[in-house]
Design an enzyme around this catalytic site. Structure first.
Site, PDB file in Angstrom:
ATOM      1  N   ALA A  12       0.457  -0.810  -0.372  1.00 52.26           N
ATOM      2  CA  ALA A  12       0.285   0.373  -0.020  1.00 52.26           C
ATOM      3  C   ALA A  12       0.872   1.508   0.312  1.00 52.26           C
ATOM      4  O   ALA A  12       0.225   2.244   0.002  1.00 52.26           O
ATOM      5  CB  ALA A  12      -1.162   0.046   1.409  1.00 52.26           C
ATOM      6  N   GLN A  15       4.018   2.611  -5.459  1.00 51.51           N
ATOM      7  CA  GLN A  15       4.044   3.015  -6.903  1.00 51.51           C
ATOM      8  C   GLN A  15       2.906   3.430  -6.921  1.00 51.51           C
ATOM      9  O   GLN A  15       1.736   4.399  -7.096  1.00 51.51           O
ATOM     10  CB  GLN A  15       4.990   3.672  -8.362  1.00 51.51           C
ATOM     11  N   ILE A  16       2.565   2.088  -7.384  1.00 54.45           N
ATOM     12  CA  ILE A  16       1.329   1.651  -7.768  1.00 54.45           C
ATOM     13  C   ILE A  16      -0.074   1.851  -6.914  1.00 54.45           C
ATOM     14  O   ILE A  16      -0.894   2.304  -7.246  1.00 54.45           O
ATOM     15  CB  ILE A  16       0.834   0.235  -8.187  1.00 54.45           C
ATOM     16  N   SER A  17       0.047   1.210  -5.799  1.00 53.29           N
ATOM     17  CA  SER A  17      -1.232   1.816  -4.493  1.00 53.29           C
ATOM     18  C   SER A  17      -0.829   3.639  -4.832  1.00 53.29           C
ATOM     19  O   SER A  17      -2.400   3.915  -3.869  1.00 53.29           O
ATOM     20  CB  SER A  17      -0.521   1.631  -3.328  1.00 53.29           C
ATOM     21  N   ARG A  92      12.082  -8.236  -9.043  1.00 54.24           N
ATOM     22  CA  ARG A  92      13.155  -8.769 -10.139  1.00 54.24           C
ATOM     23  C   ARG A  92      14.091  -7.996  -9.311  1.00 54.24           C
ATOM     24  O   ARG A  92      14.489  -7.232 -10.584  1.00 54.24           O
ATOM     25  CB  ARG A  92      12.730  -8.803 -11.392  1.00 54.24           C
ATOM     26  N   ASN A 105       7.933 -14.701  -5.245  1.00 53.19           N
ATOM     27  CA  ASN A 105       6.507 -14.609  -4.692  1.00 53.19           C
ATOM     28  C   ASN A 105       5.417 -15.471  -3.865  1.00 53.19           C
ATOM     29  O   ASN A 105       4.965 -15.400  -3.446  1.00 53.19           O
ATOM     30  CB  ASN A 105       5.978 -13.958  -5.886  1.00 53.19           C
ATOM     31  N   ASN A 131       3.141  -8.907  -9.946  1.00 50.42           N
ATOM     32  CA  ASN A 131       3.926  -9.747 -10.894  1.00 50.42           C
ATOM     33  C   ASN A 131       4.706 -11.070 -10.204  1.00 50.42           C
ATOM     34  O   ASN A 131       5.653 -10.412  -9.060  1.00 50.42           O
ATOM     35  CB  ASN A 131       4.561  -9.159 -12.657  1.00 50.42           C
ATOM     36  N   ARG A 162      -3.765  -1.521 -23.574  1.00 52.18           N
ATOM     37  CA  ARG A 162      -2.440  -0.898 -23.820  1.00 52.18           C
ATOM     38  C   ARG A 162      -3.130  -1.476 -25.646  1.00 52.18           C
ATOM     39  O   ARG A 162      -3.197  -0.732 -26.195  1.00 52.18           O
ATOM     40  CB  ARG A 162      -1.044  -1.613 -23.542  1.00 52.18           C
ATOM     41  N   HIS A 187      -0.212 -12.458 -17.874  1.00 51.69           N
ATOM     42  CA  HIS A 187       0.415 -10.910 -18.084  1.00 51.69           C
ATOM     43  C   HIS A 187       2.022 -11.672 -18.164  1.00 51.69           C
ATOM     44  O   HIS A 187       3.015 -11.141 -17.673  1.00 51.69           O
ATOM     45  CB  HIS A 187      -0.144 -10.417 -17.237  1.00 51.69           C
TER      46      HIS A 187
END
Length: 327
Positions: A12, A15-17, A92, A105, A131, A162, A187
């Protein structure tokens, strides 16, 4: 006003969160009449940064943000959760092989799957963003035997978006003119962006593009877009990934657009000959809080070869973590 629902977001403070949480709290994911309780999970060293994100969420004074929980305990984060976005994953590192990444993961997502199994709402909707998303979703799902496997999904909506954007740009049309885009498979760079069923203003998209451009430019561009963004930006796509997560959950919860479909990594039931139990991206229609794989699409040899190649990669990923999966 409806009763609040609990939304868990992992990673959380990442960056994405940071591009995701504010949009959830603003009502973009579940609607303008649905209050939310945000249950935010981070690793212990990131809790202070997460506190800062929570302070900012407070400072937005969102009418729909009922309350927040910040924690490093998965059992707390998933308690009674109705929706979960599993964003946090081990990135990674230098010199890491893909199998190392899968194993690192597997440890994270098995713990989270168990916590979901033991503590979440029985009707929870889970979206894995971190990922390798398809296999991470499989690991979480296999560790939650008491939850319907259909409730675990992986995000291929970013690839779907995309694909639409690249086609719109090529044909100089609006995104709104394109329907029935499909992403098949993983993905990853083996995904298959399929235009054979896509429509542009109601007409077949494949008839509007050159076959060489489709095979040699369009498909690789969509497959490798993530790497191109890292090269240009020096960091992986975050805002576009968050946007895709919002779209995926919104359509699953509230329904996909009439007369169209979306791409989702879902539990394969054997449709189109794909091995049952893999988390594989199919064209899906969502309604009443559920999804169904679109059936009866004709698949030619060109498509079949690509659909099989990405299935083979997913089988390899599954086999690489097999020892870590519950029997």
């Amino acid at each position: 006003m409806k009763a609040p629902v609990r939304v868990t977001v992992t990673g959380a403070a990442g960056q994405i969160s940071y591009s995701l949480l504010f949009r959830i709290a603003a009502g973009e994911m579940l609607g303008a009449d649905q209050p939310v309780i945000l249950q935010m999970l981070e690793i212990t060293p990131a809790l202070e940064a997460l506190k800062g994100v929570a302070m900012e969420l407070d400072d937005c004074a969102f009418p729909l943000l009922h309350s927040m929980v910040c924690t490093d305990d998965a059992n707390v984060a998933f308690k009674d959760s109705d929706y979960a976005l599993l964003v946090g994953a081990r990135p990674r590192g230098p010199g890491m092989e893909r199998n190392d990444l899968l194993e690192a993961n597997a440890a994270i997502f098995s713990v989270q799957g168990k916590a979901i199994n033991d503590h979440a709402s029985r009707g929870i909707k889970v979206l894995v963003v971190g990922n390798p998303a398809n296999t991470n979703a499989l690991i979480a799902q296999r560790n939650a035997p008491d939850i319907d496997p259909r409730q675990f999904t992986a995000m291929t909506r970013l690839d779907h978006n995309r694909g639409m954007s690249q086609l719109a740009s090529k044909l100089d049309v609006s995104i709104n003119d394109i329907t029935k885009m499909t992403i098949w498979g993983n993905h990853s760079s083996t995904q298959y962006p399929d235009l054979y069923h896509a429509l542009v203003k109601g007409d077949a998209a494949i008839d509007k593009v050159d076959s060489t451009w489709y095979a040699e430019e369009y498909i690789p561009t969509v497959q490798q877009r993530g790497a191109a963004i890292i090269k240009a930006r020096g960091a992986s796509s975050a805002a576009s990934a968050a946007n895709a997560a919002i779209f995926h959950m919104r359509d699953w919860a509230l329904g996909s657009p009439e007369g169209d479909w979306v791409s989702m990594g879902v539990y394969s039931d054997g449709s189109y000959g794909i091995e049952k139990g893999l988390i594989y991206s199919f064209p899906c229609v969502c309604k009443n809080g559920d999804w169904e794989i679109v059936q009866g699409l004709s698949i030619d040899e060109f498509s079949q070869a690509r659909m099989t190649a990405t299935e083979t990669e997913l089988q390899g990923e599954r086999d690489a973590v097999k020892a870590l999966l519950p029997a």
